[in-house]
Design a protein around this motif. Structure first.
Motif, PDB file in Angstrom:
ATOM      1  N   ILE A  18       0.825  -1.212   0.000  1.00  0.00           N
ATOM      2  CA  ILE A  18       0.000   0.000   0.000  1.00  0.00           C
ATOM      3  C   ILE A  18       0.860   1.264   0.000  1.00  0.00           C
ATOM      4  CG2 ILE A  18      -1.896  -1.146   1.196  1.00  0.00           C
ATOM      5  CD1 ILE A  18      -1.127   0.376   3.729  1.00  0.00           C
ATOM      6  N   PHE A  19       2.106   1.152   0.451  1.00  0.00           N
ATOM      7  CA  PHE A  19       2.969   2.331   0.541  1.00  0.00           C
ATOM      8  C   PHE A  19       3.389   2.842  -0.844  1.00  0.00           C
ATOM      9  CE2 PHE A  19       3.346   0.430   4.742  1.00  0.00           C
ATOM     10  CZ  PHE A  19       3.203   1.547   5.548  1.00  0.00           C
ATOM     11  N   ASN A  20       3.089   2.070  -1.882  1.00  0.00           N
ATOM     12  CA  ASN A  20       3.365   2.529  -3.244  1.00  0.00           C
ATOM     13  C   ASN A  20       2.223   3.371  -3.810  1.00  0.00           C
ATOM     14  OD1 ASN A  20       5.839   1.092  -3.402  1.00  0.00           O
ATOM     15  ND2 ASN A  20       4.715  -0.800  -3.848  1.00  0.00           N
ATOM     16  N   ASN A  21       1.098   3.400  -3.108  1.00  0.00           N
ATOM     17  CA  ASN A  21      -0.096   4.071  -3.633  1.00  0.00           C
ATOM     18  C   ASN A  21      -0.090   5.566  -3.329  1.00  0.00           C
ATOM     19  OD1 ASN A  21      -0.906   1.504  -4.342  1.00  0.00           O
ATOM     20  ND2 ASN A  21      -2.269   1.244  -2.599  1.00  0.00           N
ATOM     21  N   GLN A  22      -0.743   6.313  -4.204  1.00  0.00           N
ATOM     22  CA  GLN A  22      -0.904   7.753  -4.019  1.00  0.00           C
ATOM     23  C   GLN A  22      -2.341   8.059  -3.599  1.00  0.00           C
ATOM     24  OE1 GLN A  22       1.826   9.805  -4.233  1.00  0.00           O
ATOM     25  NE2 GLN A  22       2.864   7.829  -4.464  1.00  0.00           N
ATOM     26  N   LEU A  23      -2.701   9.334  -3.555  1.00  0.00           N
ATOM     27  CA  LEU A  23      -4.050   9.731  -3.172  1.00  0.00           C
ATOM     28  C   LEU A  23      -5.050   9.310  -4.246  1.00  0.00           C
ATOM     29  CD1 LEU A  23      -3.373  13.394  -1.930  1.00  0.00           C
ATOM     30  CD2 LEU A  23      -3.162  11.271  -0.658  1.00  0.00           C
ATOM     31  N   VAL A  24      -6.216   8.820  -3.808  1.00  0.00           N
ATOM     32  CA  VAL A  24      -7.272   8.430  -4.740  1.00  0.00           C
ATOM     33  C   VAL A  24      -8.621   8.943  -4.228  1.00  0.00           C
ATOM     34  CG1 VAL A  24      -6.078   6.354  -5.564  1.00  0.00           C
ATOM     35  CG2 VAL A  24      -7.595   6.195  -3.591  1.00  0.00           C
ATOM     36  N   VAL A  25      -9.548   9.135  -5.128  1.00  0.00           N
ATOM     37  CA  VAL A  25     -10.938   9.483  -4.828  1.00  0.00           C
ATOM     38  C   VAL A  25     -11.009  10.585  -3.769  1.00  0.00           C
ATOM     39  CG1 VAL A  25     -13.237   8.516  -4.532  1.00  0.00           C
ATOM     40  CG2 VAL A  25     -11.381   7.023  -5.243  1.00  0.00           C
ATOM     41  N   ASP A  26     -11.651  10.300  -2.630  1.00  0.00           N
ATOM     42  CA  ASP A  26     -11.850  11.312  -1.589  1.00  0.00           C
ATOM     43  C   ASP A  26     -10.573  11.668  -0.825  1.00  0.00           C
ATOM     44  OD1 ASP A  26     -14.473  11.554  -2.231  1.00  0.00           O
ATOM     45  OD2 ASP A  26     -15.229  10.303  -0.604  1.00  0.00           O
ATOM     46  N   ASP A  27      -9.511  10.896  -1.018  1.00  0.00           N
ATOM     47  CA  ASP A  27      -8.245  11.256  -0.368  1.00  0.00           C
ATOM     48  C   ASP A  27      -7.848  12.684  -0.755  1.00  0.00           C
ATOM     49  OD1 ASP A  27      -8.162   8.705   0.619  1.00  0.00           O
ATOM     50  OD2 ASP A  27      -6.728   7.964  -0.862  1.00  0.00           O
ATOM     51  N   HIS A  28      -8.111  13.055  -1.993  1.00  0.00           N
ATOM     52  CA  HIS A  28      -7.742  14.396  -2.470  1.00  0.00           C
ATOM     53  C   HIS A  28      -8.526  15.485  -1.732  1.00  0.00           C
ATOM     54  CE1 HIS A  28      -5.318  12.940  -5.845  1.00  0.00           C
ATOM     55  NE2 HIS A  28      -6.258  12.029  -6.045  1.00  0.00           N
ATOM     56  N   ILE A  29      -9.732  15.135  -1.268  1.00  0.00           N
ATOM     57  CA  ILE A  29     -10.574  16.106  -0.575  1.00  0.00           C
ATOM     58  C   ILE A  29     -10.173  16.236   0.889  1.00  0.00           C
ATOM     59  CG2 ILE A  29     -12.950  16.629   0.141  1.00  0.00           C
ATOM     60  CD1 ILE A  29     -13.886  15.115  -2.372  1.00  0.00           C
ATOM     61  N   PHE A  30      -9.850  15.113   1.516  1.00  0.00           N
ATOM     62  CA  PHE A  30      -9.602  15.114   2.955  1.00  0.00           C
ATOM     63  C   PHE A  30      -8.142  15.378   3.320  1.00  0.00           C
ATOM     64  CE2 PHE A  30     -13.651  12.854   2.846  1.00  0.00           C
ATOM     65  CZ  PHE A  30     -14.296  13.389   3.949  1.00  0.00           C
TER      66      PHE A  30
END
Length: 340
Positions: A18-30
């Motif tokens: 999971i540490f390879n993942n970036q912001l997705v969906v509502d992550d950008h909002i919060f």
């Protein structure tokens, strides 16, 4: 101790990617944009588009994490992993406590907490909760919830109630705790009737306080109307959703963020999105009749198993009760989420 070490290692390895993942969906909002003060959080402040949600302690955590991590995904993924590990460990201790209290005479029963917790820790259905940062922030409340239940089993009522209050104000999913405790006492508990009520009432008061603040003081109601503006049609649809939850729990393949409940009906229905197929439903539809039949059979098994197999009865009751907050009794804008 060895079982716990193995449990932690296996669960950690399963989700290290999971540490390879970036912001997705509502992550950008919060993440990085939502950091209310304590007063703002408890006053109901949420990002635009998320009206109808009241999770003030979650808001406080966003503020704390913003100070610690800013918008660096690493810190939020670390939170996701630690929250899931904490939940998994608590499942281990809860199962262990239940087995001990019931004095189950099962061969190699000392392996049951490990196997149950490992199944919880590695079950694919948790993938969205752990990889999706915003969802993992909600799951902090589940840690409080499980810890409160475990402490109740250990008869440590005061710290249990404190954790329950934290859980209630972190995620609505925790509001089922009083009912689950009532289920435990009714199926597995050994307290007398007076002793039972004496221990349980603070949890109902705590949940009532949350509901009073949310609905009575702040007027925070729902995230949209009932499906096709009908409570009846909503409940018909939710019978299919409930069976769908059961299916992906037993057979977790083809997982998705937006499930197809039946032809023309998607899980995502925020603000009356695509409701024609919902409005066309009838209680006589074969799929609805099948879903109702499955639910009745499970409830029947739960009732008849109570005497000779109380743990089975308790587990089935837990499944039904824990899903109540997402059964659209109060519309949430989405009929189904794996992160529920």
């Amino acid at each position: 101790m060895k079982q716990l070490i193995v449990l932690i290692l296996l669960t950690t390895v399963a989700y290290l990617n999971i540490f390879n993942n970036q912001l997705v969906v509502d992550d950008h909002i919060f993440v990085g944009k939502y950091h209310p003060s304590v007063i703002e959080a408890f006053s109901g402040a949420v990002p635009p588009g998320h009206e109808g949600v009241y999770r003030p302690i979650r808001g406080v955590f966003y503020t704390i994490y913003n100070q610690l991590w800013g918008v660096n995904p690493f810190g939020y993924h670390l939170n996701s992993l630690l929250v899931h590990l904490a939940s998994t460990i608590l499942v281990y201790f809860i199962i262990e406590s239940l087995i001990r209290s019931l004095k189950l005479e099962i061969r190699n029963s000392h392996w049951l907490p490990f196997v149950a917790a490992l199944l919880f820790g590695l079950h694919p259905i948790h993938t969205e909760t752990i990889t999706y940062m915003a969802s993992a922030m909600d799951s902090i409340g589940i840690v409080f919830f499980l810890a409160a239940f475990y402490l109740y089993l250990r008869n440590k009522i005061v710290p249990s109630v404190i954790l329950a209050m934290l859980a209630f104000f972190t995620t609505e999913m925790a509001l089922t705790l009083p009912l689950l405790i009532l289920l435990y006492e009714g199926v597995l508990g050994k307290s007398g009737r007076w002793g039972r009520y004496k221990k349980i009432w603070p949890y109902f008061v705590g949940a009532g306080m949350y509901l009073f603040v949310r609905f009575g003081v702040l007027g925070i109601t729902t995230r949209g109307p009932y499906l096709a503006n009908s409570f009846y049609l909503t409940m018909l649809t939710m019978t299919k959703v409930l069976v769908h939850y059961l299916w992906i729990l037993l057979w977790p393949v083809n997982l998705a963020s937006n499930h197809i409940i039946s032809p023309g009906i998607e899980a995502f229905v925020y603000r009356n999105y695509r409701t024609a197929a919902i409005a066309a439903q009838s209680i006589l539809d074969p799929e609805i009749l099948f879903s109702i039949t499955v639910i009745i059979i499970i409830i029947f098994i739960m009732v008849i198993a109570r005497k000779n197999h109380p743990l089975v009865s308790f587990s089935l009751g837990w499944f039904f009760i824990s899903l109540l907050p997402v059964m659209e009794l109060v519309p949430q804008g989405s009929m189904m989420n794996e992160r529920s």
